[in-house]
Design a protein around this motif. Structure first.
Motif, PDB file in Angstrom:
ATOM      1  N   UNK A   1      -1.161   0.745   7.799  1.00  0.00           N
ATOM      2  CA  UNK A   1      -1.652  -0.639   7.638  1.00  0.00           C
ATOM      3  C   UNK A   1      -1.887  -0.958   6.162  1.00  0.00           C
ATOM      4  N   UNK A   2      -2.449  -0.001   5.432  1.00  0.00           N
ATOM      5  CA  UNK A   2      -2.660  -0.206   3.996  1.00  0.00           C
ATOM      6  C   UNK A   2      -1.319  -0.385   3.286  1.00  0.00           C
ATOM      7  N   UNK A   3      -0.311   0.380   3.704  1.00  0.00           N
ATOM      8  CA  UNK A   3       1.031   0.207   3.145  1.00  0.00           C
ATOM      9  C   UNK A   3       1.535  -1.214   3.387  1.00  0.00           C
ATOM     10  N   UNK A   4       1.314  -1.706   4.579  1.00  0.00           N
ATOM     11  CA  UNK A   4       1.741  -3.058   4.933  1.00  0.00           C
ATOM     12  C   UNK A   4       1.109  -4.094   4.003  1.00  0.00           C
ATOM     13  N   UNK A   5      -0.197  -3.994   3.770  1.00  0.00           N
ATOM     14  CA  UNK A   5      -0.873  -4.975   2.923  1.00  0.00           C
ATOM     15  C   UNK A   5      -0.451  -4.845   1.457  1.00  0.00           C
ATOM     16  N   UNK A   6      -0.146  -3.629   1.014  1.00  0.00           N
ATOM     17  CA  UNK A   6       0.341  -3.456  -0.360  1.00  0.00           C
ATOM     18  C   UNK A   6       1.677  -4.165  -0.552  1.00  0.00           C
ATOM     19  N   UNK A   7       2.575  -4.021   0.406  1.00  0.00           N
ATOM     20  CA  UNK A   7       3.900  -4.634   0.274  1.00  0.00           C
ATOM     21  C   UNK A   7       3.809  -6.154   0.339  1.00  0.00           C
ATOM     22  N   UNK A   8       2.800  -6.678   1.013  1.00  0.00           N
ATOM     23  CA  UNK A   8       2.643  -8.137   1.068  1.00  0.00           C
ATOM     24  C   UNK A   8       2.365  -8.728  -0.313  1.00  0.00           C
ATOM     25  N   UNK A   9       1.908  -7.901  -1.263  1.00  0.00           N
ATOM     26  CA  UNK A   9       1.642  -8.402  -2.618  1.00  0.00           C
ATOM     27  C   UNK A   9       2.905  -8.456  -3.469  1.00  0.00           C
ATOM     28  N   UNK A  10       4.035  -8.019  -2.919  1.00  0.00           N
ATOM     29  CA  UNK A  10       5.289  -7.933  -3.672  1.00  0.00           C
ATOM     30  C   UNK A  10       6.152  -9.145  -3.363  1.00  0.00           C
ATOM     31  N   UNK A  11       6.874  -9.614  -4.365  1.00  0.00           N
ATOM     32  CA  UNK A  11       7.807 -10.719  -4.185  1.00  0.00           C
ATOM     33  C   UNK A  11       9.134 -10.342  -4.837  1.00  0.00           C
ATOM     34  N   UNK A  12      10.159 -10.121  -4.021  1.00  0.00           N
ATOM     35  CA  UNK A  12      11.488  -9.779  -4.517  1.00  0.00           C
ATOM     36  C   UNK A  12      12.460 -10.878  -4.121  1.00  0.00           C
ATOM     37  N   UNK A  13      13.491 -11.137  -4.938  1.00  0.00           N
ATOM     38  CA  UNK A  13      14.436 -12.214  -4.612  1.00  0.00           C
ATOM     39  C   UNK A  13      15.290 -11.868  -3.409  1.00  0.00           C
TER      40      UNK A  13
END
Length: 461
Positions: free
Chosen positions: A193-205
């Motif tokens: 779950x923590x991994x999921x929330x970390x990736x939500x902070x990323x923005x890739x084209x």
């Protein structure tokens, strides 16, 4: 080639990342570390639960095999999605599905509801998520860091994944002994779950998947997946490397899963700690390789020399480990010391291969095919794992584990000698850091003659 052309895939990289790898890269890779620990420990917890319920080692092995088979299959079947949709969104979706699945399994354990089909389905789903997400964590590097930092980023990712390999068995063992399978599943659910929330902070084209094509989602997926395998075959340097990696996996996967545990159990009963020490040496080699050894060796002998040297170290590690067990039987201390040292070098060798091959693959592949190249190569080499496990067991029963290790190590060395004659591998791996960017389109133009089908795309901002 101009710097603008070199950095065309890195236009979305924020200015603060130009001097370093940046927050988004580290968010993705820390998430990958937590997910790797969580999913591997979760899979082991489920298999351990099955062992406790059934008392059958066959059931234990079967549940482990289900997760591995699903992961390998997912690499080949779903690599197209990474070239079609935003990679960080797919990674986040995989984490969310994995966490939800482990939570359901934890609730089943708490309720005392052991259902083998439910456990098998859960492990298969977790394996699919791993197979889809793992190549993307490398593919996304090209969009998160500048081109000249791709090799450093791949090395940094290698260190994190090697750390997960080193800590995984330790964390799983401690967790299972303290809070049993149910508690382990809860802890691992939280980690994913923590991994999921970390990736939500990323923005890739969104990837440039080409023009949309008429047809159903299923037809677009089928043609896109087929083109991924066709492209792998057409890029002869990648195809030859995939064949070599297939031979290596044929030998390496059963080494740790079957041969070393069986050898210790038969020759040194009551010394199960030796398995952890010997396999820990390999994991230490993985970490050491990512901490700078690869960079120094690659600069000294070139990428091609580093790759063939790495495969050679793998083969020699198996040969030496098998030889000491065969020629000096019954000497536990000698076996542990020699096998640990030789497999530490083998771990460094594997990183030599992975970092150089992944760096070139990420830089040389066109954007529209990049994730399929990563996934297809992993699928092709991963097919050998179940086959190797089967035959290693048969050969061990017929000839003994140490002879099987010697034979499989020699097989790797023969394969390396044959592959070293590949002009395609030598040519691609000898390219400079500048020339390797988008090199496959220049060196293998026929591979890109057929347009990649796109189907529906994710056009949201």
């Amino acid at each position: 080639m101009s710097q603008n052309a070199v950095d065309k895939d890195s236009e979305a990289v924020a200015p603060e990342k130009r001097g370093g790898l940046g927050r988004q890269f580290h968010a993705v890779q820390i998430a990958a570390l937590l997910n790797g620990l969580g999913t591997r420990c979760g899979q082991l917890a489920v298999a351990w639960w099955a062992l406790a319920e059934t008392g059958s080692a066959t059931a234990f092995a079967a549940f482990v095999a289900i997760g591995v088979a699903a992961e390998v299959a997912a690499r080949g079947l779903f690599g197209w999605f990474g070239d079609q949709y935003r990679p960080h969104r797919i990674i986040a979706s995989c984490y969310l599905i994995s966490a939800s699945t482990m939570l359901v399994l934890a609730l089943l354990y708490a309720a005392g509801a052991y259902h083998s089909y439910a456990l098998a389905a859960g492990l298969a789903l977790i394996g699919i998520c791993s197979g889809v997400g793992d190549p993307l964590q490398t593919t996304v590097i090209r969009t998160l860091v500048p081109v000249h930092l791709v090799e450093l980023a791949v090395r940094r990712r290698s260190v994190m994944m090697s750390t997960a390999s080193l800590l995984g068995p330790v964390v799983a063992g401690v967790s299972l002994s303290l809070v049993h399978a149910g508690g382990t599943l809860v802890i691992n659910t939280a980690a994913v779950c923590l991994s999921f929330f970390l990736v939500l902070t990323v923005s890739a084209p969104r990837p440039d998947a080409g023009p949309p094509r008429e047809g159903s989602h299923l037809n677009a997926w089928y043609q896109g997946t087929r083109d991924g395998f066709r492209y792998l075959y057409a890029i002869k340097s990648e195809y030859h490397l995939a064949l070599l990696a297939l031979v290596v996996n044929l030998a390496l996967y059963p080494l740790f899963g079957i041969l070393i545990p069986a050898l210790v159990h038969r020759s040194f009963p009551g010394s199960a700690w030796a398995v952890g020490v010997v396999e820990g040496g390999f994991a230490v080699g993985l970490v050491l390789g990512g901490l700078g050894v690869v960079s120094r060796v690659s600069k000294a002998v070139g990428r091609a020399g580093a790759i063939f040297s790495g495969f050679g170290l793998l083969g020699m590690g198996m040969v030496v480990s098998g030889a000491v067990a065969f020629f000096v039987p019954g000497n536990l201390a000698l076996f542990v010391v020699v096998a640990t040292i030789s497999l530490t070098f083998a771990g460094v060798g594997l990183v030599l291969v992975n970092i150089n091959a992944s760096t070139v693959r990420a830089l040389a592949s066109p954007q529209s095919m990049r994730n399929r190249m990563m996934a297809s190569a992993g699928f092709a080499s991963g097919l050998a794992s179940p086959v190797g496990s089967l035959f290693s067991g048969v050969f061990s029963d017929a000839w003994s584990e140490e002879v099987t290790m010697l034979g499989l190590g020699a097989l790797i060395l023969v394969a390396v000698a044959v592959a070293s004659r590949s002009s395609h591998i030598s040519r691609v791996m000898s390219l400079s850091d500048t020339d390797v960017v988008d090199a496959y389109q220049r060196l293998y133009p026929a591979a890109s003659n057929k347009p990649t089908p796109a189907g529906p795309v994710d056009a949201s901002p």
